[in-house]
Motif scaffolding. Sequence first.
Motif, short mmCIF file in Angstrom:
data_model
loop_
_atom_site.label_atom_id
_atom_site.label_comp_id
_atom_site.label_asym_id
_atom_site.label_seq_id
_atom_site.Cartn_x
_atom_site.Cartn_y
_atom_site.Cartn_z
N LEU A 14 30.79 35.87 62.66
CA LEU A 14 30.73 35.46 61.25
C LEU A 14 31.58 36.39 60.39
O LEU A 14 32.38 35.95 59.55
N ILE A 15 31.43 37.68 60.63
CA ILE A 15 32.17 38.68 59.85
C ILE A 15 33.67 38.47 60.04
O ILE A 15 34.44 38.42 59.07
N PHE A 17 34.96 26.71 56.01
CA PHE A 17 35.24 26.06 57.28
C PHE A 17 36.69 25.60 57.33
O PHE A 17 37.40 25.81 58.32
N GLU A 18 37.12 24.98 56.27
CA GLU A 18 38.49 24.44 56.27
C GLU A 18 39.53 25.54 56.35
O GLU A 18 40.54 25.40 57.03
N PRO A 72 29.04 32.48 54.49
CA PRO A 72 28.85 31.05 54.21
C PRO A 72 27.46 30.85 53.59
O PRO A 72 26.48 31.41 54.08
N PRO A 73 27.38 30.10 52.52
CA PRO A 73 26.12 29.98 51.78
C PRO A 73 24.91 29.57 52.63
O PRO A 73 23.79 30.04 52.38
N ARG A 74 25.12 28.72 53.63
CA ARG A 74 23.95 28.27 54.40
C ARG A 74 23.27 29.42 55.14
O ARG A 74 22.10 29.30 55.50
N MET A 119 27.69 28.37 60.34
CA MET A 119 28.54 29.56 60.26
C MET A 119 29.90 29.24 59.64
O MET A 119 30.66 30.15 59.34
N ALA A 120 30.21 27.94 59.48
CA ALA A 120 31.53 27.52 58.98
C ALA A 120 32.64 28.07 59.87
O ALA A 120 33.72 28.42 59.41
N MET A 121 32.34 28.14 61.16
CA MET A 121 33.27 28.71 62.13
C MET A 121 33.67 27.64 63.13
O MET A 121 32.85 27.22 63.96
N PRO A 122 34.91 27.14 63.03
CA PRO A 122 35.31 26.07 63.95
C PRO A 122 35.34 26.57 65.40
O PRO A 122 35.73 27.72 65.63
N VAL A 123 34.93 25.74 66.32
CA VAL A 123 34.89 26.16 67.72
C VAL A 123 35.49 25.11 68.63
O VAL A 123 35.53 23.92 68.31
#
Lengths: 506, 506
Positions: free
Chosen positions: A285-286, A415-416, A298-300, A206-210
């Motif tokens: 994600l949104i 993500f960054e 995110p592409p994945r 998700m490129a979402m830092p947790v």
Amino acid sequence: MAKAAKNAISPTRQENYPEWYQQVIKAADLAENSPVRGCMVIKPWGWAIWENMQRVLDRMFKETGHENAYFPLFIPLSFLQKEADHVEGFAKECAVVTHHRLEPGPDGLLRPAPSSLLEEPLIVRPTSETIIGSLYAQWVQSYRDLPILINQWANVVRWEMRTRLFLRTTEFLWQEGHTAHATAEEAQAETDKMLGVYATFAEEYMAMPVIRGEKTAGERFPGAVSTFAIEAMMQDRKALQAGTSHFLGQNFSKAQQIKFQDQNGTEQFAWTTSWGVSTRLVGGLIMTHSDDDGLILPPRLAPKHIVMLPIYRSAEERGPVLEYVNSLKRELEDQKYDGEPVRVIIDDRDLRGGEKNWHHVKRGVPLRAEVGPRDIADNAVFLSRRDTGEKQKMSRADLVQTIDTLLADIQTGLFERALKMREAHTQEINTLDDFRAYFTPQNAKDPEIHGGFALCHWHDDPAVDELLKELKVTIRCIPLDAPQEAGKCVITGKPSARRVLFAKAY
Amino acid sequence: MAKAAKNAISPTRQENYPEWYQQVIKAADLAENSPVRGCMVIKPWGWAIWENMQRVLDRMFKETGHENAYFPLFIPLSFLQKEADHVEGFAKECAVVTHHRLEPGPDGLLRPAPSSLLEEPLIVRPTSETIIGSLYAQWVQSYRDLPILINQWANVVRWEMRTRLFLRTTEFLWQEGHTAHATAEEAQAETDKMLGVYATFAEEYMAMPVIRGEKTAGERFPGAVSTFAIEAMMQDRKALQAGTSHFLGQNFSKAQQIKFQDQNGTEQFAWTTSWGVSTRLVGGLIMTHSDDDGLILPPRLAPKHIVMLPIYRSAEERGPVLEYVNSLKRELEDQKYDGEPVRVIIDDRDLRGGEKNWHHVKRGVPLRAEVGPRDIADNAVFLSRRDTGEKQKMSRADLVQTIDTLLADIQTGLFERALKMREAHTQEINTLDDFRAYFTPQNAKDPEIHGGFALCHWHDDPAVDELLKELKVTIRCIPLDAPQEAGKCVITGKPSARRVLFAKAY
């Protein structure tokens, strides 16, 4: 991207974040409210994202030794009642089935047939610990039958008064893992492992830092000994709980009589866990990546990686342009990104170019390639990146050769960017005045804009709960990586051993 | 296979077919009844079969232009009521949600909170034409919005009084396609196409031969203009309806107001279809192929293609044997069958060899490879085929090189065996006496054993229905390939234009 003066989404995030969220969903055609109170319709583009999430998570669950199974939608009321905290937690939001037949009433309209009243009402599962536990109790006799490592993909219902697409709906879709073990250590290790799976999924897919952490007692899953969660920061600086993993100790095994003979022939209660993520992840994600022009994927997890937009002014131009994009599509599909063929669509609908382009901007497709006669003459495409807005003419050969690194770059960049955002809005706060100021909206027009995440010392005390209620702040978790550090509770001044994470939350 | 005197499943098919079916499911650990009336638990091995079915069908739906979406579990009572035949068909078997909260009653036990009574009861979807139709009505404005080609994977509930695992359960899992079109021709073509998809899936993946046909009026889906089905013969010669595709005409679009402006600006009602297959297919798979030793799985849907059974008598033997099976597993997994890596498991549990072997026989794994020190010395395995019972020593190289053709051979063999069975028990019948005799059980001990499928002339008439009821026979379908042929109804002697398919059925 040289931003157009006007954005595709109105209002912008700055103007009205909650409304922006609804509009992004609408513009990307992800979901909508249904005529059934609190239940949403997940539309094809939204479903394709969830389908990708399911596919990856399912693989991760299997790689960690789990199997899928399926358990009943309904739970007899008496089952729910067996675990006191559990039923207390869910009784207020249950869909209750009481009849099994309809018949015409005196007015000729259908009504539940009184003669079909169930002896025992059935609850539409809000979660399945009790029904699954009752089955594990039958399946487990000996330590040889353990561990049981099962997941199910299912719909669940929790009657919600205020709903919001993906984030909080009466019916939602999720997976719920339910495991039973011979020892507390094994069950705790399972709880940790699945929290890790969720964190990896959130960050790498998700490129979402947790932030991984343990919930405080007040925020625990009803019936759990301890609850662990991953928490992410949305762009309005509020926290979203994105996945939970519960160590249930022997609470449910005692309620459901999940017993086994250990190696010494002694009867023991099993140790159980449960863990879940839901369609709420789509909401996360949104809110993590999207901008004032709509969704960014995110592409994945993107259903499509690149859209080809053929441009032509006449029937004569059309043939060669379509031939070019079709052959390029095949060439791109022969490339792999993230171990799978690149996902390409061609949009040759009869719409104005600008309209078509914005359509895919709003839907968050990572790359757009416009192809007109001049591009063909140069054996190139005109490529736009959704994440940065960057546009460039790129040779066909370069596009084919670099599409995987391009997509990987977008994935990392998202993500960054999200991590930077979180870091910019996370602070250690040490005084009550600062704490108040941090969480007090900066102006009446933006009631939700506040500091963000606060790492503060904390001592469990009713006075804390009172102030948090007033400020609409919650303790998100005790971060797992929080160092031991003597301090004083930011609210009460009482002693504290480490900082916890405070935030406003969804 | 030199059959063991005793079979793994008791009773045998001959002795008691319905009980044999339950025992096969139990022995293969596919599913079981749950504590919730009529709802089953699908266990991991059963789920893995359904998961494979879903994966293939989902691909076929996408290849034919459909997208997935998700619609609410609940249907407001008034929606169901809008189509008169439809509600008539489902009103008697509905799970009705009437309350949304629990509270302690006077006895301290939880009960539905009277104050949470819903204004309008909600029905747990028995099928989703009405709720989906109401949304399509919003989505469709112009002919440009058509066709809508959507499928959903979902659970549905039909309150059943007599249930049987997989074949008839109160909750079951299925997919339901719902499409809307601008013309009757397009909708009819869609209905045909999806019947074709189901037939292909049944024959090529399940290895289950089917007859495609149209249902007679009495057997139509409630609210449909015409219903098409695929019908298969089980080993007790009874028919199983394995999938249906409905041409709904404008019935539902009128009930739900799915209207569009056509190219001339005239308002028209859309033409809709729906089509579905369910977990019932797993029941069909079991009853088509399995034998008195348990489940037999067609390789294309088998969760595992081959199980490796290491055999050793000592710790010294164990090392080399495990090394051999592990390297062979990797080698086999590098091979492809049906476009996917061969699916291999090693069973190294600490059980007696015979017990372990039977475990996989009963679970229907297509190939079993026993490997002991002597096999290793010969660089071979001892291979058993589940379908024929054939056993042979085979060199390791041969196994690796031929596993795909071996599996393909099993797949074809199962289909041919089932087809031969059906052909042997299908007859044209022309007199009422023969018809009675054909469907009258041959002895009291086997009340279900009868002739099989009968192709007979038929004239729609109440007298026919009466006799069929008495004999417990139904008209399965009017086969699509039935030639025009003047004749007389086998029951009434009235004129008939072609033969239809009669059978006892599940």
